[in-house]
Design a protein around this motif. Structure first.
Motif, PDB file in Angstrom:
ATOM      1  N   ARG A  19      43.501  34.648  46.113  1.00  0.00           N
ATOM      2  CA  ARG A  19      43.147  35.963  45.597  1.00  0.00           C
ATOM      3  C   ARG A  19      42.747  35.766  44.147  1.00  0.00           C
ATOM      4  O   ARG A  19      43.539  35.266  43.352  1.00  0.00           O
ATOM      5  CB  ARG A  19      44.312  36.949  45.676  1.00  0.00           C
ATOM      6  CG  ARG A  19      43.939  38.335  45.132  1.00  0.00           C
ATOM      7  CD  ARG A  19      45.153  39.250  45.026  1.00  0.00           C
ATOM      8  NE  ARG A  19      46.088  38.764  44.032  1.00  0.00           N
ATOM      9  CZ  ARG A  19      47.343  39.200  43.916  1.00  0.00           C
ATOM     10  NH1 ARG A  19      47.805  40.103  44.755  1.00  0.00           N
ATOM     11  NH2 ARG A  19      48.144  38.720  42.982  1.00  0.00           N
ATOM     12  N   CYS A  22      36.469  38.142  40.063  1.00  0.00           N
ATOM     13  CA  CYS A  22      35.124  37.730  39.645  1.00  0.00           C
ATOM     14  C   CYS A  22      34.550  38.881  38.835  1.00  0.00           C
ATOM     15  O   CYS A  22      34.505  40.019  39.316  1.00  0.00           O
ATOM     16  CB  CYS A  22      34.212  37.464  40.841  1.00  0.00           C
ATOM     17  SG  CYS A  22      34.722  36.107  41.931  1.00  0.00           S
ATOM     18  N   CYS A  70      33.590  33.895  38.529  1.00  0.00           N
ATOM     19  CA  CYS A  70      34.861  33.886  39.258  1.00  0.00           C
ATOM     20  C   CYS A  70      35.907  33.011  38.575  1.00  0.00           C
ATOM     21  O   CYS A  70      35.578  32.119  37.782  1.00  0.00           O
ATOM     22  CB  CYS A  70      34.639  33.421  40.693  1.00  0.00           C
ATOM     23  SG  CYS A  70      33.571  34.503  41.655  1.00  0.00           S
ATOM     24  N   TYR A  79      28.771  36.969  46.062  1.00  0.00           N
ATOM     25  CA  TYR A  79      29.371  38.055  46.806  1.00  0.00           C
ATOM     26  C   TYR A  79      28.727  39.350  46.301  1.00  0.00           C
ATOM     27  O   TYR A  79      28.678  39.578  45.090  1.00  0.00           O
ATOM     28  CB  TYR A  79      30.878  38.123  46.540  1.00  0.00           C
ATOM     29  CG  TYR A  79      31.626  36.804  46.563  1.00  0.00           C
ATOM     30  CD1 TYR A  79      32.340  36.408  47.700  1.00  0.00           C
ATOM     31  CD2 TYR A  79      31.667  35.967  45.438  1.00  0.00           C
ATOM     32  CE1 TYR A  79      33.060  35.217  47.708  1.00  0.00           C
ATOM     33  CE2 TYR A  79      32.374  34.772  45.443  1.00  0.00           C
ATOM     34  CZ  TYR A  79      33.074  34.395  46.591  1.00  0.00           C
ATOM     35  OH  TYR A  79      33.784  33.217  46.596  1.00  0.00           O
ATOM     36  N   ILE A 114      38.359  38.925  45.174  1.00  0.00           N
ATOM     37  CA  ILE A 114      37.949  38.152  46.348  1.00  0.00           C
ATOM     38  C   ILE A 114      39.172  37.508  46.975  1.00  0.00           C
ATOM     39  O   ILE A 114      40.047  36.984  46.279  1.00  0.00           O
ATOM     40  CB  ILE A 114      36.934  37.055  45.973  1.00  0.00           C
ATOM     41  CG1 ILE A 114      35.740  37.658  45.214  1.00  0.00           C
ATOM     42  CG2 ILE A 114      36.474  36.300  47.210  1.00  0.00           C
ATOM     43  CD1 ILE A 114      34.930  38.665  45.998  1.00  0.00           C
ATOM     44  N   TYR A 116      40.439  34.755  50.149  1.00  0.00           N
ATOM     45  CA  TYR A 116      40.244  33.799  51.243  1.00  0.00           C
ATOM     46  C   TYR A 116      41.626  33.610  51.849  1.00  0.00           C
ATOM     47  O   TYR A 116      42.494  32.952  51.254  1.00  0.00           O
ATOM     48  CB  TYR A 116      39.729  32.447  50.742  1.00  0.00           C
ATOM     49  CG  TYR A 116      38.281  32.421  50.309  1.00  0.00           C
ATOM     50  CD1 TYR A 116      37.304  31.818  51.109  1.00  0.00           C
ATOM     51  CD2 TYR A 116      37.876  32.963  49.095  1.00  0.00           C
ATOM     52  CE1 TYR A 116      35.975  31.761  50.701  1.00  0.00           C
ATOM     53  CE2 TYR A 116      36.556  32.919  48.684  1.00  0.00           C
ATOM     54  CZ  TYR A 116      35.606  32.316  49.492  1.00  0.00           C
ATOM     55  OH  TYR A 116      34.291  32.263  49.090  1.00  0.00           O
ATOM     56  N   VAL A 233      37.440  36.042  54.615  1.00  0.00           N
ATOM     57  CA  VAL A 233      36.912  36.475  53.323  1.00  0.00           C
ATOM     58  C   VAL A 233      36.998  38.003  53.240  1.00  0.00           C
ATOM     59  O   VAL A 233      36.673  38.708  54.194  1.00  0.00           O
ATOM     60  CB  VAL A 233      35.453  36.025  53.147  1.00  0.00           C
ATOM     61  CG1 VAL A 233      34.874  36.547  51.834  1.00  0.00           C
ATOM     62  CG2 VAL A 233      35.356  34.502  53.188  1.00  0.00           C
ATOM     63  N   TYR A 235      36.624  41.458  50.239  1.00  0.00           N
ATOM     64  CA  TYR A 235      36.330  41.956  48.901  1.00  0.00           C
ATOM     65  C   TYR A 235      37.069  43.272  48.676  1.00  0.00           C
ATOM     66  O   TYR A 235      37.157  44.099  49.589  1.00  0.00           O
ATOM     67  CB  TYR A 235      34.840  42.282  48.701  1.00  0.00           C
ATOM     68  CG  TYR A 235      33.813  41.254  49.049  1.00  0.00           C
ATOM     69  CD1 TYR A 235      34.130  39.921  49.295  1.00  0.00           C
ATOM     70  CD2 TYR A 235      32.468  41.637  49.125  1.00  0.00           C
ATOM     71  CE1 TYR A 235      33.138  39.010  49.612  1.00  0.00           C
ATOM     72  CE2 TYR A 235      31.472  40.735  49.429  1.00  0.00           C
ATOM     73  CZ  TYR A 235      31.802  39.412  49.683  1.00  0.00           C
ATOM     74  OH  TYR A 235      30.812  38.517  50.000  1.00  0.00           O
ATOM     75  N   TYR A 272      27.553  37.709  51.814  1.00  0.00           N
ATOM     76  CA  TYR A 272      28.247  36.513  51.323  1.00  0.00           C
ATOM     77  C   TYR A 272      27.358  35.289  51.490  1.00  0.00           C
ATOM     78  O   TYR A 272      26.783  35.075  52.557  1.00  0.00           O
ATOM     79  CB  TYR A 272      29.545  36.310  52.113  1.00  0.00           C
ATOM     80  CG  TYR A 272      30.269  35.002  51.835  1.00  0.00           C
ATOM     81  CD1 TYR A 272      31.002  34.829  50.664  1.00  0.00           C
ATOM     82  CD2 TYR A 272      30.244  33.952  52.749  1.00  0.00           C
ATOM     83  CE1 TYR A 272      31.678  33.653  50.407  1.00  0.00           C
ATOM     84  CE2 TYR A 272      30.930  32.764  52.504  1.00  0.00           C
ATOM     85  CZ  TYR A 272      31.647  32.615  51.338  1.00  0.00           C
ATOM     86  OH  TYR A 272      32.317  31.444  51.089  1.00  0.00           O
TER      87      TYR A 272
END
Length: 343
Positions: A19, A22, A70, A79, A114, A116, A233, A235, A272
Motif C-alpha cells: 500500500r 503516488c 510513487c 495508473y 495504490i 498490490y 491491483v 486504486y 493500468y
C-alpha cells in the motif's frame, strides 16, 4: 469500519501486501491505452506513476521512465482514472481537487493510493503470486455502463461517502446522493486472474478474469482459462468535494460528474500499464513485508514525498483545467471522440 481497524486485526502477515502513495503526475486529456496517439483524448484523466507517460506508450516503460511520483522508486507503472468535476447551477464546471489518503505521509500532491495485495490481508491461500510481465496493461470498468443494476455487477468499482479520510464503508455502486462531510472516495479493484499469454486484449479486459469480491476480501480460485494468479491491483482516489457543499443544487440533484459526462458514476473505470523495474515486483510478492515495512530496501527501494512531488510530465494538450469551464473538456458523452472511445 475504518481502514486501520482492518490492519489491526491481522494475526500474522503471510506474503507481501503493498500500500503506497503516488502524487499526481499529470491531469490532462491523454489515454494511451484506449485512444493511443489521439491528442486530445475524449476526456480528462488523473495520472500517477512514471514520467514515461505519453500518448503512444509501448514496450517496457520501466526502462523508459527516469522518475516516478510513487513511493517505490522501482515502480514506473502508470495508473489513471477519469477526473471529477462539479457542475454549478449556472451550468459551469470546476475540476474537483484531490486529497491524499490519511494513511500516507503528509504533503503528497493529490494522487492516489495504490494497492498490490494477495487475495486478502490474512492469507493468500499459499498460492503463487506471479508479477505482471513487461508490457502488460489492462483496464477495469467501462464508461458505457448505463444502469445501476449493471454497476452493481462491476464488483470492486465503488464510491464511499467520507465522514473523514479514514472512512471505508459502506461502498456504493453509484455517486452519493447528498453532500459528504469528508469528500468522496472512488475505489477501483482490478481482476487478479490472467490468461498467462496475452499482455493485452482488444477490449483491454478479456485477458483477465475477475474472481474478486467486494472490498479487500478473499477472492475465489482462478479458472482454467485464466490460471495465473497475479497481484490484486486497486486504486483509491479521494476527492475534496467539501468545498462545493454550499453550492449543492436546490433541487437536490447530484452535481458531480466524471469527466466523460457521467453524474451517476455507473461508468467509473481505471487504466493500468505495468512498469516495475526488473524483478522488483516479483521480489516484493515473494516476501512477507506489509505496507511501510516493504520500504527502505526491505525489499523495495523508496523515496520521500519531495521527490515524489517533483516528478511530473507537461500536458500535451493546451487547455486550462483549473478554472470554471463552460462545458466539460471534450464535451462529455456526446463527442465524436467519445463515440470512438466507447466502441
Amino acid at each position: 469500519m475504518k481502514w486501520y481497524s482492518v490492519a489491526a486485526t491481522l494475526i500474522a502477515p503471510s506474503q507481501a501486501a503493498l500500500r503506497f502513495g503516488c502524487s499526481t503526475l499529470s491531469i490532462q486529456r491523454l489515454d494511451p491505452l484506449v485512444e493511443p496517439g489521439h491528442m486530445p483524448s475524449a476526456h480528462v484523466h488523473q495520472i500517477v506513476g512514471g514520467n514515461a507517460f505519453n500518448a503512444t506508450m509501448t514496450g517496457d516503460i520501466g526502462e523508459k521512465a527516469t522518475c516516478t511520483t510513487c513511493t517505490f522508486t522501482e515502480d514506473f507503472s502508470n495508473y489513471w482514472t477519469a477526473a471529477m468535476f462539479f457542475r454549478h447551477e449556472n451550468g459551469s464546471y470546476k475540476k474537483v481537487p484531490i486529497m491524499q489518503n490519511a494513511a500516507l505521509p503528509s504533503g503528497i500532491n493529490g494522487g492516489m493510493t495504490i494497492y498490490y495485495t494477495q487475495k486478502d490481508f490474512n492469507s493468500n491461500g499459499n498460492k503463487k503470486i506471479t508479477a505482471f510481465p513487461k508490457g502488460f496493461r489492462m483496464t477495469v470498468g467501462s464508461p458505457t455502463t448505463d444502469s445501476l443494476d449493471k454497476a452493481k455487477k462491476n464488483v470492486g468499482l465503488r464510491f464511499v461517502c467520507l465522514q473523514d479520510k479514514n472512512t471505508r464503508f459502506p461502498e456504493l455502486p453509484d455517486f452519493p446522493t447528498k453532500p459528504c462531510k469528508g469528500g468522496i472516495m472512488t475505489v477501483h479493484h482490478f481482476p487478479a486472474c490472467w490468461d498467462g499469454k496475452n499482455l493485452d486484449s482488444p477490449d483491454h479486459q478479456s485477458h483477465m478474469y475477475n474472481t474478486n469480491k467486494e472490498a479487500f476480501q478473499e477472492a475465489g480460485p482462478c479458472p482454467a482459462s485464466h490460471p495465473v494468479r497475479v497481484p490484486q491491483v486497486a486504486y483509491e482516489t479521494l476527492w475534496d468535494t467539501t468545498q462545493f457543499s454550499s453550492m449543492w443544487p436546490k433541487d437536490g440533484s447530484n452535481p458531480f460528474f466524471l469527466s466523460y459526462g457521467d453524474n451517476k458514476g455507473y461508468g467509473t473505470h481505471a487504466d493500468y500499464v505495468f512498469g516495475w523495474k526488473g524483478d522488483s515486483l516479483q521480489r516484493a510478492m515473494d516476501s512477507n513485508c506489509m505496507f511501510t515495512a516493504c520500504e527502505n530496501g526491505k525489499p523495495l527501494k523508496s523515496q520521500g514525498v519531495a521527490a515524489m512531488n517533483k516528478c511530473a510530465v507537461k500536458s500535451s494538450i493546451n487547455e486550462n483545467l483549473d478554472t470554471w469551464l463552460s462545458e466539460l473538456p471534450g464535451g462529455g458523452m456526446g463527442t465524436k471522440r467519445e463515440v470512438r472511445f466507447r466502441a
